[in-house]
Design a protein around this motif. Structure first.
Motif, PDB file in Angstrom:
ATOM      1  N   GLU A  13       0.717  -1.077   0.073  1.00 40.34           N
ATOM      2  CA  GLU A  13       0.012   0.061   0.052  1.00 40.34           C
ATOM      3  C   GLU A  13       0.919   1.310  -0.100  1.00 40.34           C
ATOM      4  O   GLU A  13       1.063   1.769   1.022  1.00 40.34           O
ATOM      5  N   PRO A  14       1.447   1.516  -1.194  1.00 39.59           N
ATOM      6  CA  PRO A  14       2.350   2.713  -1.000  1.00 39.59           C
ATOM      7  C   PRO A  14       1.510   4.078  -1.011  1.00 39.59           C
ATOM      8  O   PRO A  14       0.404   4.184  -1.066  1.00 39.59           O
ATOM      9  N   ASP A  15       2.448   4.956  -0.171  1.00 35.81           N
ATOM     10  CA  ASP A  15       1.459   6.187  -0.234  1.00 35.81           C
ATOM     11  C   ASP A  15       1.255   6.796  -1.219  1.00 35.81           C
ATOM     12  O   ASP A  15       0.343   7.608  -1.477  1.00 35.81           O
ATOM     13  N   ILE A  26       6.085   5.249  -3.766  1.00 37.51           N
ATOM     14  CA  ILE A  26       6.763   6.092  -2.942  1.00 37.51           C
ATOM     15  C   ILE A  26       6.182   5.726  -1.345  1.00 37.51           C
ATOM     16  O   ILE A  26       4.851   5.989  -1.286  1.00 37.51           O
ATOM     17  N   GLU A  27       6.999   5.608  -0.633  1.00 39.15           N
ATOM     18  CA  GLU A  27       6.424   5.572   0.967  1.00 39.15           C
ATOM     19  C   GLU A  27       7.040   6.838   1.571  1.00 39.15           C
ATOM     20  O   GLU A  27       8.232   6.975   1.658  1.00 39.15           O
ATOM     21  N   VAL A  28       6.323   7.182   2.414  1.00 38.18           N
ATOM     22  CA  VAL A  28       6.621   8.294   3.039  1.00 38.18           C
ATOM     23  C   VAL A  28       6.447   8.108   4.658  1.00 38.18           C
ATOM     24  O   VAL A  28       5.464   7.643   5.026  1.00 38.18           O
ATOM     25  N   PRO A  68       7.941  -1.003 -10.804  1.00 37.52           N
ATOM     26  CA  PRO A  68       8.350   0.270 -10.326  1.00 37.52           C
ATOM     27  C   PRO A  68       9.514   0.620  -9.364  1.00 37.52           C
ATOM     28  O   PRO A  68       9.843  -0.349  -8.620  1.00 37.52           O
ATOM     29  N   SER A  69      10.214   1.583  -9.535  1.00 41.23           N
ATOM     30  CA  SER A  69      11.344   1.713  -8.447  1.00 41.23           C
ATOM     31  C   SER A  69      10.548   2.071  -7.070  1.00 41.23           C
ATOM     32  O   SER A  69       9.449   2.461  -7.057  1.00 41.23           O
ATOM     33  N   ILE A  70      11.098   1.854  -5.892  1.00 45.42           N
ATOM     34  CA  ILE A  70      10.585   2.175  -4.478  1.00 45.42           C
ATOM     35  C   ILE A  70      11.594   3.099  -3.834  1.00 45.42           C
ATOM     36  O   ILE A  70      12.519   2.902  -3.765  1.00 45.42           O
ATOM     37  N   LEU A  71      10.916   4.212  -3.582  1.00 46.08           N
ATOM     38  CA  LEU A  71      11.602   5.427  -3.003  1.00 46.08           C
ATOM     39  C   LEU A  71      10.880   5.414  -1.645  1.00 46.08           C
ATOM     40  O   LEU A  71       9.680   5.694  -1.318  1.00 46.08           O
ATOM     41  N   ILE A  72      11.606   5.517  -0.693  1.00 42.23           N
ATOM     42  CA  ILE A  72      11.083   5.444   0.667  1.00 42.23           C
ATOM     43  C   ILE A  72      11.863   6.686   1.494  1.00 42.23           C
ATOM     44  O   ILE A  72      13.097   6.915   1.468  1.00 42.23           O
TER      45      ILE A  72
END
Length: 76
Positions: A13-15, A26-28, A68-72
């Motif tokens: 469940e990405p933000d 994107i995960e914030v 997708p790339s994952i940006l945390i």
């Protein structure tokens, strides 16, 4: 897309999901999480990759499927 759902509770469940040249999850993270909690999140993304369901997303190009790339983003 804000907080897109990719399955039942307990799946990723990405933000944010965005396409900026390439697709990005994107995960914030505003809180400090333990290594174990962060690893669980990463494991969920790996599980989603293994399903291959991402290949059927409407934004995929027919000739080149891209995970997708994952940006945390986190304060620590």
């Amino acid at each position: 897309m804000i907080e897109p759902k990719y399955g039942d509770k307990g799946t990723i469940e990405p933000d944010i999901f965005s396409i900026w040249f390439n697709p990005i999850f994107i995960e914030v993270q505003r809180n400090v999480y333990t290594k174990e909690v962060m690893q669980k999140k990463i494991d969920l993304y790996e599980d989603y990759y293994d399903t291959g369901d991402w290949k059927d997303e409407p934004w995929q190009k027919p000739d080149k499927k891209v995970f997708p790339s994952i940006l945390i983003i986190t304060p620590t």
